[in-house]
Design an enzyme around this catalytic site. Structure first.
Site, PDB file in Angstrom:
ATOM      1  CD  GLU A 179      26.179 -20.541  34.440  1.00 13.71           C
ATOM      2  OE1 GLU A 179      25.645 -19.451  33.733  1.00 13.71           O
ATOM      3  OE2 GLU A 179      25.539 -21.363  35.015  1.00 13.71           O
ATOM      4  CE1 TYR A 227      31.466 -16.638  35.468  1.00 15.82           C
ATOM      5  CE2 TYR A 227      31.231 -17.926  33.496  1.00 15.82           C
ATOM      6  CZ  TYR A 227      30.865 -16.775  34.411  1.00 15.82           C
ATOM      7  OH  TYR A 227      29.346 -16.546  34.484  1.00 15.82           O
ATOM      8  CB  ILE A 276      24.161 -15.876  37.295  1.00 18.82           C
ATOM      9  CG1 ILE A 276      24.914 -14.801  36.565  1.00 18.82           C
ATOM     10  CG2 ILE A 276      24.377 -17.377  36.583  1.00 18.82           C
ATOM     11  CD1 ILE A 276      26.478 -15.030  36.634  1.00 18.82           C
ATOM     12  N   GLY A 277      21.089 -17.723  37.388  1.00 21.05           N
ATOM     13  CA  GLY A 277      20.721 -18.866  37.930  1.00 21.05           C
ATOM     14  C   GLY A 277      19.108 -18.341  38.635  1.00 21.05           C
ATOM     15  N   GLY A 320      16.361 -17.669  37.227  1.00 17.71           N
ATOM     16  CA  GLY A 320      15.222 -18.004  36.294  1.00 17.71           C
ATOM     17  C   GLY A 320      14.614 -17.083  35.265  1.00 17.71           C
ATOM     18  CE  LYS A 321      19.169 -13.153  33.887  1.00 21.82           C
ATOM     19  NZ  LYS A 321      19.639 -14.087  35.316  1.00 21.82           N
ATOM     20  CB  THR A 322      15.983 -18.218  30.440  1.00 22.86           C
ATOM     21  OG1 THR A 322      17.214 -17.214  30.124  1.00 22.86           O
ATOM     22  CG2 THR A 322      15.770 -18.830  28.940  1.00 22.86           C
ATOM     23  CG  ASP A 339      17.021 -14.056  28.574  1.00 26.54           C
ATOM     24  OD1 ASP A 339      17.384 -13.125  27.721  1.00 26.54           O
ATOM     25  OD2 ASP A 339      17.472 -15.293  28.525  1.00 26.54           O
TER      26      ASP A 339
END
Length: 204
Positions: A142, A43, A9-10, A12-14, A81
């Site tokens: 998140e 969460y 998570i976080g 930079g995939k997208t 992504d």
């Protein structure tokens, strides 16, 4: 051409998926995250909502990726992504007992029906970088993410990709600003083309 981008998570995939889709003249396939009604609840109370959140993701990602199994439907190629394997990585970390056994049965029945990416990019970054990027994008649900959870998730990702049997590029992103640095963008695009063996793909 089917490219998948993965990482914690976080990482930079997208951002990278959109860049590659544009530069390679491909369709961009983004996973459904914020539409999962169980994710904010997960969460808040992971043991109670992990299975529901995971099954929603499993079916959502399966429905998104299934059309890729039809030859010619995406004539320009696809950059996603996420990797379908992602679902099993999270499930292995968050589920246990009968819920984990049931999830595995569902996953094993769906996974063989989906195509394998021609190239998977596994993005990596140190924990402080991930936390900073997560805070920067500001998703409300998140905010409860803790460093310990991300660190454990990193371990599961490392274990998965240590034995990944398909074409893979592991990319350290801490010093690679592909969101804004054109030189970094050009380098990644050309390296992807080289690894795919299709230097003339896309509009450059």
């Amino acid at each position: 051409m089917y490219i998948a981008i993965e990482g914690v998570i976080g990482v930079g995939k997208t951002t990278l998926a959109r860049l590659l889709a544009e530069r390679l003249a491909a369709d961009c396939l983004l996973e459904v995250v914020e539409e999962n009604p169980f994710l904010p609840l997960f969460y808040q109370d992971p043991p109670r909502y992990a299975f529901k959140a995971q099954v929603f993701f499993l079916l959502s990602r399966y429905k998104q990726l299934l059309p890729l199994a039809q030859p010619g439907l995406f004539s320009h190629g696809v950059v996603a992504d996420y990797l379908f394997d992602k679902d099993a990585i999270f499930a292995a970390m968050n589920l246990s007992g009968e819920e984990w056994a049931l999830y595995q049965e569902l996953y094993r029945s769906l996974s063989p029906k989906l195509p394998v990416p021609d190239l998977t990019l596994y993005l990596k970054a140190p924990l402080p970088t991930l936390l900073a990027r997560i805070r920067q994008r500001g998703r409300v649900f998140e905010r409860r993410l803790e460093a310990a959870y991300l660190e454990r998730l990193q371990t599961f990702y490392e274990q998965h990709f240590a034995t990944y049997p398909h074409p893979l590029w592991v990319l350290e992103t801490q010093e690679l600003n592909f969101a804004e640095d054109k030189a970094a963008q050009d380098w990644i695009v050309e390296e992807v083309r080289r690894r795919l063996g299709c230097q003339r793909v896309g509009n450059g």
